[in-house]
Design an enzyme around this catalytic site. Structure first.
Site, PDB file in Angstrom:
ATOM      1  N   LYS A 158      89.379  38.519  32.074  1.00 15.57           N
ATOM      2  CA  LYS A 158      88.362  39.483  31.626  1.00 15.57           C
ATOM      3  C   LYS A 158      86.973  38.840  31.676  1.00 15.57           C
ATOM      4  CE  LYS A 158      91.049  40.009  28.001  1.00 15.57           C
ATOM      5  NZ  LYS A 158      91.796  40.478  26.837  1.00 15.57           N
ATOM      6  N   ASP A 194      97.557  40.243  22.097  1.00 16.35           N
ATOM      7  CA  ASP A 194      97.286  41.585  21.555  1.00 16.35           C
ATOM      8  C   ASP A 194      98.410  42.581  21.845  1.00 16.35           C
ATOM      9  OD1 ASP A 194      96.624  41.564  24.232  1.00 16.35           O
ATOM     10  OD2 ASP A 194      94.688  42.585  24.016  1.00 16.35           O
TER      11      ASP A 194
HETATM   12  C1  BG6 Z   1      92.136  46.517  19.843  1.00 18.24           C
HETATM   13  C2  BG6 Z   1      93.043  45.423  19.334  1.00 18.24           C
HETATM   14  O1  BG6 Z   1      92.388  47.703  19.136  1.00 18.24           O
HETATM   15  O2  BG6 Z   1      92.397  46.709  21.200  1.00 18.24           O
HETATM   16  C3  BG6 Z   1      92.773  44.165  20.135  1.00 18.24           C
HETATM   17  O3  BG6 Z   1      92.818  45.205  17.965  1.00 18.24           O
HETATM   18  C4  BG6 Z   1      92.957  44.437  21.594  1.00 18.24           C
HETATM   19  O4  BG6 Z   1      93.632  43.144  19.699  1.00 18.24           O
HETATM   20  C5  BG6 Z   1      92.116  45.594  22.003  1.00 18.24           C
HETATM   21  O5  BG6 Z   1      92.672  43.295  22.338  1.00 18.24           O
HETATM   22  C6  BG6 Z   1      92.311  45.957  23.462  1.00 18.24           C
HETATM   23  O6  BG6 Z   1      91.421  46.942  23.854  1.00 18.24           O
HETATM   24  P1  BG6 Z   1      89.939  46.674  24.331  1.00 18.24           P
HETATM   25  O7  BG6 Z   1      89.574  47.911  24.993  1.00 18.24           O
HETATM   26  O8  BG6 Z   1      89.137  46.384  23.125  1.00 18.24           O
HETATM   27  O9  BG6 Z   1      90.006  45.506  25.277  1.00 18.24           O
HETATM   28  C1  GLC Z   2      94.221  40.124  29.772  1.00 16.65           C
HETATM   29  C2  GLC Z   2      94.836  38.940  29.092  1.00 16.65           C
HETATM   30  C3  GLC Z   2      96.059  39.353  28.309  1.00 16.65           C
HETATM   31  C4  GLC Z   2      95.704  40.492  27.390  1.00 16.65           C
HETATM   32  C5  GLC Z   2      95.103  41.640  28.170  1.00 16.65           C
HETATM   33  C6  GLC Z   2      94.709  42.799  27.278  1.00 16.65           C
HETATM   34  O1  GLC Z   2      95.089  40.564  30.761  1.00 16.65           O
HETATM   35  O2  GLC Z   2      95.170  37.955  30.040  1.00 16.65           O
HETATM   36  O3  GLC Z   2      96.544  38.277  27.570  1.00 16.65           O
HETATM   37  O4  GLC Z   2      96.860  40.928  26.738  1.00 16.65           O
HETATM   38  O5  GLC Z   2      93.984  41.162  28.855  1.00 16.65           O
HETATM   39  O6  GLC Z   2      93.739  42.455  26.343  1.00 16.65           O
END
Ligand code: BG6
Ligand code: GLC
Ligand code: BG6
Ligand code: GLC
Length: 872
Positions: A158, A194
């Site tokens: 990311k 996550d």
């Molecule tokens: C959130 C979670 O709601 O969603 C995080 O608490 C997660 O742990 C995230 O990484 C993923 O979504 P985004 O769109 O914030 O990358």
């Molecule tokens: C990226 C990370 C992975 C995570 C996902 C969603 O792919 O490598 O670990 O779960 O993003 O946040």
């Protein structure tokens, strides 16, 4: 339409989706297998999360949620007894923005920011800074996890690209930062991805939730895999959550046929070119860019805006995922003047790009669900998928399309999708709660087993106590715990012995009768015939006359000359009456007379240690020590006659049967004796006697193990706290079971089946603990025997005034021969504690009966008396 033709390659049909699904299934297999994991693009990381929530979780936790679009600090309270039902969890959270430059700076700086935010949160919420707070860490990047609270970062993904953390344990980095910030007490209990945290969050309300899915900044999925398929983790029973890191699907070229020029451009301009190919086709961080590149190209070829291209449209990041849902406003913002048709066309581009995303997710998700279904041999699978991420949450058509395609690809399954209502931290806290329970159990088990750990200092003490008692026994000092019985065996064999001998071997696990024929003095020409008899319990503990009648026998004796042996005391499992203080040779003679069938001339009575030494010395002239580590434990060795009080010959050396099992009978070992040992002693046939033997020999080790297991079970740490009849049964843990349980080749499932045979209904965690208990008890035994051997060989070395001694110990006994680790630990300990001796261990080949026959043969060489018979 023109757009459809232009984006033909992005429109995936069901047969293509099925092909992608099949490819992803193959990738999962590759990632799970130990051989192919290193090269696999889809990493399939074991998470050490073994179960979804069951409602018994509780506690109060701090949580950090790092890696999604928002960094959050939280406090999560899981209330006792609320169970699965709603309302059991209370949360407070605060979002802390991360300055852009921190995302591509040094890792330590990012973690400093994280821990300072944590401290700010604690202060703002008035959380006690003195108390230790357990913390659950959601970290959304690929990490290899050796345990639940370690995570070695494999790579960034990311918009994160930090220096100095790759390959490092991020939990350690977090702890380091917390220490640098100072002023808080935090215990990082667990780290989860996550996806895992999302699965657990949704699993709290829906027990069928066994998949976690993120379609946000990045994309990824986890699911409950059968542990037998997770090569990288020991054990083959139950489930473990696997973090697929499916974003890496395609990094090895597996998706090449489906990749468009726009995907290639997005990849080339990214933070991590060549990596996360699937993620770049699917997730929020890239969808806007894909749309921009398509629109740019269409404008360039004159399909949009009459061929006009603005600077803004050429600029990376000008279209975001949020725009993908609604394009009109953004187009004007980009300095373009779109016609009605342009707007419709661009909207269509967005739809195709996001539709491809949901199609790809559907294909891989159906691969996972198919795998679960196969693992469980189900015809129809009913399952819930917990989902989170901004794309899924905010794109109006995304969820509906995704659900529809998944259901179309898996017509026989019932798939429910549940949106995580509160982010991932609730689930992370549930994982931490389980970890906390296991950690406290671990601590209690460690505390219980601690007294079985022998320090070097303790082992040195045991060695010197043994040495002191060997000396005292020789000097006939009263009371001496070690009897140091002269055996009147003055020479080890020289290989010239010959003749036919009958031998009886009583006192070990088996009672044996043997016929030994030494021919021409050539070792290879020894012939041996034997038959094994068992001695029934009623006889072992009946009257001596019965022992004699069944032509079985005794143990300790004083030999005044070779043909007399007075039994001093019984040991081990023998307690027949009217024997102690009697001459066992006479008793045997009388028993033979009572049978009135045959006549025997009894030539020698020898202890099994002496028989073992003789039998091994026949093979190796350096063998001057005999050791038994079996049902009982004992040692004999060649002592200088000048040191022996009760001597009656002018030979230079005589074999002394130490009867070292009695060490400690005067209390000298009390500092290492545990309450479990005391209990075993109290319940034994001979309380207070043979204390060293009771710490070291096969007859007692299983009982010690049982006492420890009983205690752990009573404390609720084992077998769910159920003290069963089986566990209360003395003697269920025979030495052979200990040997089996401790075998490294044995999988946990087999340990469990052994325990089941013993009537102990264990789960996987129980099996691990039982194995540890066995290991602690048998290791201590081997170390103590090693310390004893060190005392004996050092004494021999000093007797002979040598700086260095080469010596062989002849050994017998089931513990030594069959236990997987006992002999190694014994050798190692002896080596460390007697550094001036080079000790070799030679296992006796045919038992001690052969040695007994040899003694007779040696004696016969001397007085040429024909027809001698031997006996151990
Ligand atoms: C959130 C979670 O709601 O969603 C995080 O608490 C997660 O742990 C995230 O990484 C993923 O979504 P985004 O769109 O914030 O990358
Ligand atoms: C990226 C990370 C992975 C995570 C996902 C969603 O792919 O490598 O670990 O779960 O993003 O946040
Ligand atoms: C046998 C010997 O091999 O080992 C016996 O012949 C001895 O004399 C026995 O007593 C000791 O081992 P265990 O394990 O049978 O007690
Ligand atoms: C017991 C006996 C001893 C024997 C040993 C090994 O300690 O007392 O005589 O040598 O067991 O079998």
């Amino acid at each position: 339409s023109a757009v459809d033709r232009f984006l033909y390659a992005m429109r995936l049909h069901d047969d293509q989706l099925e092909d992608i699904s099949a490819r992803f299934q193959a990738e999962m297999k590759k990632g799970l297998s130990a051989e192919s994991n290193a090269a696999a693009a889809v990493k399939m990381l074991p998470t050490h999360v073994r179960s979804t929530p069951d409602g018994s979780e509780r506690g109060q936790f701090l949580a950090l949620d790092l890696g999604g679009s928002k960094f959050k600090v939280l406090q999560v309270k899981v209330r006792e007894g609320m169970g699965i039902r709603k309302g059991g969890v209370e949360m407070e959270e605060k979002i802390y923005p991360i300055p852009k430059e921190l995302l591509i700076g040094r890792g330590t700086e990012l973690f400093d920011h994280v821990s300072e935010s944590l401290k700010d949160f604690l202060q703002e919420k008035n959380i006690n800074l003195e108390k230790t707070h357990p913390l659950a860490f959601t970290f959304s990047f690929p990490c290899e996890q050796p345990t639940l609270n370690q995570g070695l970062l494999l790579s960034w993904s990311k918009n994160f690209r930090l220096r100095g953390l790759q390959g490092k344990d991020v939990v350690q980095s977090l702890k380091g930062a917390i220490e640098r910030t100072g002023g808080m007490n935090v215990d990082v209990l667990s780290m989860v991805n996550d996806t895992v945290a999302t699965m657990m969050t949704c699993g709290f309300d829906d027990q069928r939730c066994e998949v976690g899915l993120i379609i946000g900044t990045g994309t990824n999925a986890c699911y409950m895999e059968a542990l037998r398929h997770v090569d990288l983790v020991e054990g083959d029973e139950g489930q473990m959550c696997v973090n697929t890191e499916w974003g890496g699907f395609g990094d090895d070229g597996a998706l090449n046929e489906y990749i468009t020029e726009f995907d290639r451009d997005v990849d080339a301009a990214s933070n991590n070119p060549g990596k996360q190919i699937f993620e770049k086709m699917v997730s929020g961080m890239y969808l806007g860019e894909l749309v921009r590149l398509v629109v740019l190209k269409m404008a360039k070829v004159g399909l949009l805006f009459d061929g006009f291209v603005s600077d803004a449209l050429r600029t990376k990041g000008k279209i975001t995922t949020a725009n993908v849902a609604n394009t009109r406003d953004i187009l004007t913002g980009l300095g373009l003047t779109p016609s009605q048709d342009d707007c419709i066309a661009v909207q269509h581009v967005s739809t195709i790009v996001s539709f491809r995303s949901s199609n790809l997710v559907a294909a891989c998700l159906s691969a996972i669900l198919t795998r679960i279904k196969k693992n469980r041999s189900l015809r129809t699978l009913t399952i819930t998928v917990g989902v989170d991420g901004t794309v899924y949450k905010t794109h109006p058509q995304y969820p509906k399309r995704l659900h529809k395609v998944v259901r179309r690809l898996l017509p026989e399954s019932h798939v429910r999708f549940v949106l995580s209502d509160s982010g991932s931290s609730k689930g992370a806290a549930l994982v931490a709660a389980v970890a906390q329970r296991l950690a406290s159990r671990r601590k209690q088990v460690d505390e219980t087993l601690f007294p079985f750990q022998m320090s070097q200092e303790q082992l040195h003490l045991v060695k010197s106590r043994m040495r002191a008692d060997l000396e005292a026994g020789l000097k006939n000092k009263n009371p001496s715990t070690i009897k140091m019985l002269p055996s009147f065996v003055y020479h080890t064999p020289d290989g010239t012995e010959r003749g036919k001998y009958l031998a009886l071997d009583l006192g070990g696990t088996n009672f044996r009768a043997l016929l030994v024929n030494f021919k021409k003095g050539l070792h290879q020409n020894t012939r041996l015939y034997h038959k094994i008899y068992t001695v029934p319990m009623e006889i072992m503990q009946g009257t001596g006359e019965e022992v004699g009648n069944s032509s079985s026998f005794f143990k300790i004796f004083i030999t005044l000359f070779v043909l007399q042996g007075t039994l001093l005391t019984w040991t081990k499992g023998f307690k027949a009456t009217d024997c102690e203080g009697h001459d066992v040779v006479n008793m045997l003679r009388e028993a033979i007379k009572r049978r009135n069938e045959f006549d025997l001339d009894i030539a020698a009575v020898v202890n099994d240690t002496v028989g073992t030494m003789m039998s091994c010395a026949y093979e190796d002239p350096e063998c001057e020590v005999g050791l038994i580590a079996g049902t009982g434990t004992n040692v004999c060795y060649m002592e200088d006659v000048r040191n022996i009080e009760k001597r009656d010959a002018d030979a230079q050396r005589m074999c002394i049967n130490t009867e070292w099992g009695g060490l400690g009978d005067d209390g000298s070992l009390n500092d290492i004796i545990t309450p479990y040992d005391a209990e075993v002693d109290q319940n034994s046939l001979h309380p207070g006697k043979q204390r060293f033997e009771k710490l070291t020999s096969g007859m007692y080790l299983g009982e010690i193990v049982r006492q420890v297991l009983l205690d752990l079970t009573r404390g609720g740490l084992l077998f769910r706290g159920h003290v069963t009849e089986a566990l209360k049964t003395p003697g269920i843990f025979e030495t052979k079971y200990l040997s089996q349980i401790e075998s490294d080749r044995l999988a946990l499932l087999q340990v469990r089946s052994i325990l089941q045979q013993l009537g102990l209904d264990s789960n996987c965690d129980d099996s691990i603990i039982v194995k540890e208990v066995c290991g602690a008890v048998s290791r201590r035994a081997a170390q103590l025997v090693g310390a004893g051997i060190a005392a004996v060989v050092d004494k021999i070395r000093e007797n002979r005034g040598l700086e260095h001694l080469n010596i062989t110990v002849g050994v017998d006994g089931a513990l030594y021969k069959l236990h997987p680790h006992f002999s190694r630990v014994l050798h190692d300990t002896a080596k460390v504690l007697a550094p001036l001796c080079n000790v070799s261990f030679l296992p006796s080949e045919e038992g001690s009966g052969k040695g007994a026959a040899l003694i007779t043969a040696v004696a016969k060489q001397k007085d040429k008396d024909a027809g001698c018979k031997g006996q151990t």
